[in-house]
Design an enzyme around this catalytic site. Sequence first.
Site, PDB file in Angstrom:
ATOM      1  N   GLY A   1      19.387 101.400 -22.951  1.00 16.54           N
ATOM      2  CA  GLY A   1      18.520 101.720 -24.081  1.00 16.54           C
ATOM      3  C   GLY A   1      19.346 102.000 -25.313  1.00 16.54           C
ATOM      4  O   GLY A   1      20.509 101.577 -25.417  1.00 16.54           O
ATOM      5  N   SER A   2      18.749 102.746 -26.228  1.00 14.90           N
ATOM      6  CA  SER A   2      19.391 102.934 -27.532  1.00 14.90           C
ATOM      7  C   SER A   2      20.552 103.923 -27.443  1.00 14.90           C
ATOM      8  O   SER A   2      20.609 104.774 -26.548  1.00 14.90           O
ATOM      9  CB  SER A   2      18.363 103.446 -28.538  1.00 14.90           C
ATOM     10  N   SER A   3      21.431 103.803 -28.407  1.00  8.09           N
ATOM     11  CA  SER A   3      22.587 104.684 -28.461  1.00  8.09           C
ATOM     12  C   SER A   3      22.143 106.139 -28.679  1.00  8.09           C
ATOM     13  O   SER A   3      22.726 107.057 -28.097  1.00  8.09           O
ATOM     14  CB  SER A   3      23.500 104.211 -29.598  1.00  8.09           C
TER      15      SER A   3
ATOM     16  N   CYS B   1      20.705  93.544 -27.326  1.00 14.53           N
ATOM     17  CA  CYS B   1      21.794  94.469 -27.636  1.00 14.53           C
ATOM     18  C   CYS B   1      23.048  93.726 -28.063  1.00 14.53           C
ATOM     19  O   CYS B   1      23.878  94.250 -28.792  1.00 14.53           O
ATOM     20  CB  CYS B   1      22.094  95.319 -26.414  1.00 14.53           C
TER      21      CYS B   1
ATOM     22  N   THR C   1      19.370 107.702 -27.644  1.00 19.41           N
ATOM     23  CA  THR C   1      18.914 108.313 -26.391  1.00 19.41           C
ATOM     24  C   THR C   1      20.086 108.491 -25.435  1.00 19.41           C
ATOM     25  O   THR C   1      20.221 109.520 -24.766  1.00 19.41           O
ATOM     26  CB  THR C   1      17.819 107.441 -25.731  1.00 19.41           C
ATOM     27  N   GLY C   2      20.961 107.481 -25.365  1.00 19.22           N
ATOM     28  CA  GLY C   2      22.123 107.571 -24.481  1.00 19.22           C
ATOM     29  C   GLY C   2      22.991 108.770 -24.818  1.00 19.22           C
ATOM     30  O   GLY C   2      23.474 109.477 -23.925  1.00 19.22           O
TER      31      GLY C   2
ATOM     32  N   GLU D   1      24.308 102.023 -20.837  1.00 20.44           N
ATOM     33  CA  GLU D   1      24.382 100.730 -21.532  1.00 20.44           C
ATOM     34  C   GLU D   1      23.578 100.880 -22.806  1.00 20.44           C
ATOM     35  O   GLU D   1      22.360 101.037 -22.754  1.00 20.44           O
ATOM     36  CB  GLU D   1      23.752  99.620 -20.674  1.00 20.44           C
TER      37      GLU D   1
HETATM   38  N1  LIG Z   1      23.763  97.539 -23.637  1.00 12.67           N
HETATM   39  C1  LIG Z   1      22.704  97.087 -23.020  1.00 12.67           C
HETATM   40  O1  LIG Z   1      22.788  96.618 -21.891  1.00 12.67           O
HETATM   41  C2  LIG Z   1      21.364  97.100 -23.682  1.00 12.67           C
HETATM   42  C3  LIG Z   1      20.397  96.215 -23.232  1.00 12.67           C
HETATM   43  C4  LIG Z   1      19.138  96.233 -23.828  1.00 12.67           C
HETATM   44  C5  LIG Z   1      18.861  97.114 -24.847  1.00 12.67           C
HETATM   45  N2  LIG Z   1      19.811  97.935 -25.278  1.00 12.67           N
HETATM   46  C6  LIG Z   1      19.543  98.829 -26.401  1.00 12.67           C
HETATM   47  O2  LIG Z   1      18.273  99.439 -26.213  1.00 12.67           O
HETATM   48  C7  LIG Z   1      17.654  99.682 -27.469  1.00 12.67           C
HETATM   49  C8  LIG Z   1      16.245  99.191 -27.450  1.00 12.67           C
HETATM   50  O3  LIG Z   1      15.568  99.710 -26.364  1.00 12.67           O
HETATM   51  P1  LIG Z   1      14.598 100.975 -26.434  1.00 12.67           P
HETATM   52  O4  LIG Z   1      14.157 101.165 -27.847  1.00 12.67           O
HETATM   53  O5  LIG Z   1      13.581 100.805 -25.368  1.00 12.67           O
HETATM   54  O6  LIG Z   1      15.572 102.186 -26.081  1.00 12.67           O
HETATM   55  P2  LIG Z   1      15.196 103.771 -26.008  1.00 12.67           P
HETATM   56  O7  LIG Z   1      16.474 104.485 -25.984  1.00 12.67           O
HETATM   57  O8  LIG Z   1      14.188 104.148 -27.023  1.00 12.67           O
HETATM   58  O9  LIG Z   1      14.449 103.897 -24.602  1.00 12.67           O
HETATM   59  C9  LIG Z   1      15.097 103.610 -23.369  1.00 12.67           C
HETATM   60  C10 LIG Z   1      14.461 104.474 -22.282  1.00 12.67           C
HETATM   61  O10 LIG Z   1      14.771 105.858 -22.480  1.00 12.67           O
HETATM   62  C11 LIG Z   1      13.575 106.637 -22.510  1.00 12.67           C
HETATM   63  N3  LIG Z   1      13.773 107.775 -23.424  1.00 12.67           N
HETATM   64  C12 LIG Z   1      13.699 107.768 -24.770  1.00 12.67           C
HETATM   65  N4  LIG Z   1      14.024 108.987 -25.270  1.00 12.67           N
HETATM   66  C13 LIG Z   1      14.322 109.782 -24.196  1.00 12.67           C
HETATM   67  C14 LIG Z   1      14.753 111.144 -24.033  1.00 12.67           C
HETATM   68  N5  LIG Z   1      14.916 111.949 -25.069  1.00 12.67           N
HETATM   69  N6  LIG Z   1      14.990 111.597 -22.772  1.00 12.67           N
HETATM   70  C15 LIG Z   1      14.841 110.784 -21.709  1.00 12.67           C
HETATM   71  N7  LIG Z   1      14.407 109.515 -21.818  1.00 12.67           N
HETATM   72  C16 LIG Z   1      14.163 109.004 -23.027  1.00 12.67           C
HETATM   73  C17 LIG Z   1      12.520 105.667 -22.962  1.00 12.67           C
HETATM   74  O11 LIG Z   1      11.239 106.114 -22.612  1.00 12.67           O
HETATM   75  C18 LIG Z   1      12.949 104.394 -22.255  1.00 12.67           C
HETATM   76  O12 LIG Z   1      12.519 104.397 -20.918  1.00 12.67           O
HETATM   77  C19 LIG Z   1      18.553  98.996 -28.484  1.00 12.67           C
HETATM   78  O13 LIG Z   1      19.353  99.964 -29.090  1.00 12.67           O
HETATM   79  C20 LIG Z   1      19.393  98.056 -27.653  1.00 12.67           C
HETATM   80  O14 LIG Z   1      20.625  97.730 -28.233  1.00 12.67           O
HETATM   81  C21 LIG Z   1      21.058  97.969 -24.721  1.00 12.67           C
HETATM   82  O1  LIG Z   2      19.677  93.208 -24.729  1.00 14.85           O
HETATM   83  C1  LIG Z   2      20.620  93.316 -24.020  1.00 14.85           C
HETATM   84  C2  LIG Z   2      20.954  92.378 -22.914  1.00 14.85           C
HETATM   85  C3  LIG Z   2      21.332  91.072 -23.437  1.00 14.85           C
HETATM   86  C4  LIG Z   2      21.734  90.006 -22.460  1.00 14.85           C
HETATM   87  N1  LIG Z   2      22.654  90.492 -21.460  1.00 14.85           N
HETATM   88  C5  LIG Z   2      22.495  90.323 -20.140  1.00 14.85           C
HETATM   89  O2  LIG Z   2      21.504  89.812 -19.654  1.00 14.85           O
HETATM   90  C6  LIG Z   2      23.649  90.799 -19.274  1.00 14.85           C
HETATM   91  C7  LIG Z   2      23.653  90.230 -17.906  1.00 14.85           C
HETATM   92  C8  LIG Z   2      22.974  91.100 -16.896  1.00 14.85           C
HETATM   93  O3  LIG Z   2      22.702  92.284 -17.186  1.00 14.85           O
HETATM   94  O4  LIG Z   2      22.743  90.602 -15.790  1.00 14.85           O
HETATM   95  C9  LIG Z   2      22.425  88.972 -23.343  1.00 14.85           C
HETATM   96  O5  LIG Z   2      23.665  89.024 -23.432  1.00 14.85           O
HETATM   97  O6  LIG Z   2      21.731  88.167 -23.950  1.00 14.85           O
END
Ligand SMILES: NC(=O)c1ccc[n+]([C@@H]2O[C@H](COP(=O)([O-])OP(=O)(O)OC[C@H]3O[C@@H](n4cnc5c(N)ncnc54)[C@H](O)[C@@H]3O)[C@@H](O)[C@H]2O)c1
Ligand SMILES: O=CCC[C@H](NC(=O)CCC(=O)O)C(=O)O
Length: 488
Positions: A221-223, A278, A225-226, A244
Amino acid sequence: MNTHLINNQWHVGLGPAFESINPSNGDVVWQGNGTNTDQVNSAIKAARAAQLQWADKPLEERIAILENFAAQLKEHSEEFATIIARETGKPLWETRTEVGAMTGKVAISVKAYHERTGTTENPMPGAKAFIRHKPHGVVAIFGPYNFPGHLPNGHIVPAILAGNTVVFKPSELTPHVAEFTLSLWLKAGLPAGVINLVQGEIETGKALASHKDIDGLFFTGSSNTGHLLHKQFAGHPGKILALEMGGNNPLIVKDVSDISAAVHDIIQSGFITSGQRCTCARRLFIEKSANGDAILEKLISATKNIVVDDSFATEQPFMGAMISEKAALGMVAAQSELVSKGAQILVELKQLKPGTGFVSPGIIDVTSITDMPDEEHFGPLIKVYRYTDFDSAIIEANNTSFGLSAGLLSDSEDDYTHFLKRIRAGIVNWNRPITGASSAAPFGGIGASGNHRASAYYAADYCAYPVASVESDKVSLPQTLAPGLVIE
Ligand SMILES: NC(=O)c1ccc[n+]([C@@H]2O[C@H](COP(=O)([O-])OP(=O)(O)OC[C@H]3O[C@@H](n4cnc5c(N)ncnc54)[C@H](O)[C@@H]3O)[C@@H](O)[C@H]2O)c1
Ligand SMILES: O=CCC[C@H](NC(=O)CCC(=O)O)C(=O)O
């Protein structure tokens, strides 16, 4: 509405109501209630009760259930792709590939399990040395909305393969996808308690993440929340946290002879999934040269021709709607903010239809901005930097707290070698788009993008911990005793 799966029983939520909306037309896709804290507790209890028995099953039995799940995905692939498209706004061609990636994940995870976390036996005098891997126990899994099937699946499959049990909290924007995923697991013969589903907004997430009886949390998810979760896990060294997160990913272009191919790779990097990956290129570095001018000119005209349309349009579009109208308006606002800082719009990102998530892709020249925010703009907006010197472009590319993906488009291998040594990211590509990472490779970023627990092929690593053993079938006295020791 039956929304949550606890111990293989569907339950109506006892927490606040929420709904998901089709961002292409504003229709309600799904309505239900989130969990309350008691239901989150029950889900964790069910996972705990099931864990030992699940881990005790012979590996072949666990794999058989995963393979049944892959077969269910295949059988229901079109229905599933339709559900993902309706809830996310992504085009159907793309959601079909998402279901394909989920199916492929099973065989890849089994291979990774053996290669990265299998059992190793080494002979030693009078004994044998083993390296084995054990599951952590009960893990919480959090998923994002942009790949609501594939990305949580990338944690769930290796987690249960290793013998963990799971409590899964999907994005509140994509509850229907999560519910359908679990219905396929049930059809696959999943034993009770192995995967539990709790739905809801942030409160459900908080109740799960802060629960004392989870052994780990795998998050995509987002940076923001992470980072919150990372703070919450401080002081709990025994719990594993795999993060991630997002990126502010750079793509540098330098001396390419095939300008159309370069434009193609830039578009695939910046605009696929309406910029909601992402790995998408957020910052595009183009040399101040005749070659750079020609690339930018072609990119501008190709961007203006990108087809944006409904997920189910007969002539499939390249881009569908963004996840929500709020996200679309957020991108329009981000563009305005950059303009107020001195950026120049080259192709305007516009909301195409009020009440929907449709936006046209945009390109903005930010070269003259001196106080650029280091932000992930999670939508179809490419920020262009014109540069004169390759090394300063690489320094600027690294001028971010993130480090997920990066790329170079250049005909010169020397340039790539130079770039590869200097650029800081977990995914670094040459003359290929920076999106579309393979599940057969490690996937993750450094800095604000992740915590060195790469997923995809390396997910096996964070799903189990290694156990080193020295074993002999009977105790025996060593031939030589340590000095000062007499045993008669
Ligand atoms: N690196 C990766 O593999 C990857 C892949 C896909 C998306 N992303 C990132 O995810 C983001 C988009 O996704 P999103 O908006 O759904 O992310 P998000 O962080 O808003 O939500 C992710 C999850 O966390 C939960 N959540 C949110 N706030 C929380 C809290 N305070 N405590 C506990 N749980 C909480 C949400 O309900 C959801 O299930 C983008 O920043 C994108 O770059 C990263
Ligand atoms: O939004 C983030 C994921 C993007 C996607 N990456 C993967 O699917 C990684 C492979 C895996 O998790 O199995 C991309 O690079 O497009």
